[in-house]
Design a protein around this motif. Structure first.
Motif, mmCIF file in Angstrom:
data_model
loop_
_atom_site.group_PDB
_atom_site.id
_atom_site.type_symbol
_atom_site.label_atom_id
_atom_site.label_comp_id
_atom_site.label_asym_id
_atom_site.label_seq_id
_atom_site.Cartn_x
_atom_site.Cartn_y
_atom_site.Cartn_z
ATOM 1 N N TYR A 28 0.853 -1.238 -0.184
ATOM 2 C CA TYR A 28 0.010 0.058 0.020
ATOM 3 C C TYR A 28 0.922 1.231 -0.051
ATOM 4 C CZ TYR A 28 0.285 0.783 5.104
ATOM 5 O OH TYR A 28 0.506 1.266 6.544
ATOM 6 N N THR A 29 0.325 2.296 -0.487
ATOM 7 C CA THR A 29 0.979 3.541 -0.394
ATOM 8 C C THR A 29 0.186 4.646 0.233
ATOM 9 O OG1 THR A 29 -0.022 4.445 -2.541
ATOM 10 C CG2 THR A 29 1.765 2.993 -2.705
ATOM 11 N N THR A 31 0.410 9.160 0.956
ATOM 12 C CA THR A 31 0.994 10.625 1.050
ATOM 13 C C THR A 31 1.023 11.116 2.191
ATOM 14 O OG1 THR A 31 -1.310 11.295 0.405
ATOM 15 C CG2 THR A 31 0.207 10.391 -1.506
ATOM 16 N N ILE A 41 5.498 10.535 -0.951
ATOM 17 C CA ILE A 41 4.970 9.047 -0.850
ATOM 18 C C ILE A 41 5.577 8.393 -0.209
ATOM 19 C CG2 ILE A 41 3.440 9.737 -2.897
ATOM 20 C CD1 ILE A 41 4.924 7.339 -4.181
ATOM 21 N N GLU A 42 4.848 7.142 0.620
ATOM 22 C CA GLU A 42 5.791 6.088 1.146
ATOM 23 C C GLU A 42 5.094 4.952 0.671
ATOM 24 O OE1 GLU A 42 7.551 7.466 5.385
ATOM 25 O OE2 GLU A 42 5.601 6.379 5.475
ATOM 26 N N THR A 43 5.895 3.955 0.283
ATOM 27 C CA THR A 43 5.380 2.593 -0.200
ATOM 28 C C THR A 43 5.895 1.672 0.613
ATOM 29 O OG1 THR A 43 7.573 2.237 -1.258
ATOM 30 C CG2 THR A 43 5.951 3.462 -2.718
ATOM 31 N N TYR A 44 4.919 0.850 0.961
ATOM 32 C CA TYR A 44 4.968 -0.447 1.988
ATOM 33 C C TYR A 44 4.797 -1.705 1.414
ATOM 34 C CZ TYR A 44 3.881 3.778 4.735
ATOM 35 O OH TYR A 44 3.559 5.175 5.265
ATOM 36 N N GLN A 104 10.283 -0.509 3.034
ATOM 37 C CA GLN A 104 9.470 0.787 3.073
ATOM 38 C C GLN A 104 10.394 1.649 2.259
ATOM 39 O OE1 GLN A 104 7.897 2.318 6.604
ATOM 40 N NE2 GLN A 104 8.333 4.297 6.247
ATOM 41 N N ARG A 106 10.616 6.079 0.854
ATOM 42 C CA ARG A 106 10.160 7.300 0.835
ATOM 43 C C ARG A 106 10.457 8.219 -0.218
ATOM 44 N NH1 ARG A 106 10.619 10.270 6.625
ATOM 45 N NH2 ARG A 106 9.264 8.465 7.032
ATOM 46 N N LEU A 116 2.689 4.655 -10.696
ATOM 47 C CA LEU A 116 3.622 3.976 -9.940
ATOM 48 C C LEU A 116 3.745 2.511 -10.409
ATOM 49 C CD1 LEU A 116 5.638 3.763 -7.276
ATOM 50 C CD2 LEU A 116 3.762 2.817 -6.259
ATOM 51 N N ILE A 136 -1.347 7.297 -8.670
ATOM 52 C CA ILE A 136 -0.897 8.131 -7.368
ATOM 53 C C ILE A 136 -1.303 9.685 -7.677
ATOM 54 C CG2 ILE A 136 0.689 8.803 -5.849
ATOM 55 C CD1 ILE A 136 1.859 6.138 -6.163
ATOM 56 N N GLU A 151 -1.805 5.550 7.568
ATOM 57 C CA GLU A 151 -0.904 4.586 7.870
ATOM 58 C C GLU A 151 -1.466 3.584 8.924
ATOM 59 O OE1 GLU A 151 3.894 3.713 8.733
ATOM 60 O OE2 GLU A 151 3.161 5.838 8.596
#
Length: 284
Positions: A28-29, A31, A41-44, A104, A106, A116, A136, A151
């Motif tokens: 999941y992402t 912002t 944005i962060e990608t997990y 993760q 950033r 993305l 995104i 989050e």
């Protein structure tokens, strides 16, 4: 926040190619913004250790390696690219490792709409490969009231040395799923509020409601509501925990809502999740 439960959950599926094993991953992402209006944005990413091919090391045991390519594209132009290798934890056996391991990242991005793209390859079984793309949208207007995405957090500790998991004095380990099985008895969440001091320049205060509502009826659950009177600031971080051991099986929304002093809703953010509370369901 966009959640992609790549295999089992109702929002989306992650495609996979045939190989010795089927690589399974969850993404999941989210912002976020900063006081200087520099969004990111962060990608997990979370990987099922049982779905990757493990290699033996006499010193440490079995481990896997993944090749990960992340690209962010705007109007056919690559504005961000990162290509790196991710090594799994070490295991005592090559099978039955019922564990997820997490990555993760950033990524600083200006306001705008992006694509993305992810390509993930098992380096010990190159036919074991995943590709994925999603839209995104980054939209934080300068000096305008805004909420970050929500989050989900597996656990957290106070930051001792700042790192990419650090936010507002805590290291946040992401919970990379929108499904909560019976053995998970707490739901932790983190989100940020921006520019409330500009929006509430006269009142200097507002009401923040954070709650769980049923997905179908949109009715807030009284026992799962946190209400706080807040003083306006440029940035406010919020880390909350809901005990969910008695939350019945069902579909829910996690809601963060800001209201003014007259109880008018000003801004709201929602996140869908599923709960399996089988051991507490009276009907069983």
């Amino acid at each position: 926040m966009k959640i992609k439960a790549f295999l089992f959950f109702i929002l989306s599926s992650f495609s996979f190619f045939c190989g010795a094993q089927n690589l399974k991953a969850f993404l999941y992402t989210a912002t976020f913004n900063s006081p200087s209006n520099k969004p990111y944005i962060e990608t997990y990413l979370s990987f099922d250790a049982n779905s990757i091919k493990l290699k033996f090391s006499e010193r440490n045991g079995y481990f896997g390696e993944l090749d990960i390519l992340i690209e962010v594209i705007k109007e056919s132009t690559i504005v961000y690219s990162d290509h790196y290798k991710l090594k799994s934890p070490f295991f005592v056996d090559s099978v039955s490792n019922n564990q997820l391991f997490i990555d993760q990242q950033r990524i600083a991005l200006k306001n705008g709409k992006y694509d993305l793209k992810l390509t993930i390859t098992d380096l010990h079984e190159t036919k074991n490969k995943l590709t994925h793309s999603e839209k995104i949208n980054v939209d934080f207007k300068e000096n305008k009231l805004a909420l970050s995405d929500i989050e989900l957090v597996e656990n957290y500790t106070k930051t001792e040395v700042k790192n990419k998991l650090s936010k507002s004095g805590y290291d946040l380990i992401p919970y990379v799923s929108n499904f909560y099985p019976p053995l998970v008895e707490k739901l932790n969440l983190y989100f940020e509020i921006y520019n409330s001091d500009k929006h509430f320049s006269l009142e200097k205060r507002y009401l923040l409601n954070t709650y769980i509502e049923t997905y179908e009826t949109k009715v807030a659950l009284f026992d799962y509501t946190i209400s706080k009177r807040m003083f306006a600031k440029d940035l406010q971080s919020n880390l909350y925990t809901f005990p969910i051991e008695k939350l019945p099986t069902g579909n829910y929304n996690l809601v963060c809502e800001i209201k003014d002093v007259k109880n008018n809703s000003v801004i709201k953010k929602k996140l869908f999740f599923q709960r399996s509370g089988l051991k507490h369901d009276k009907s069983l």
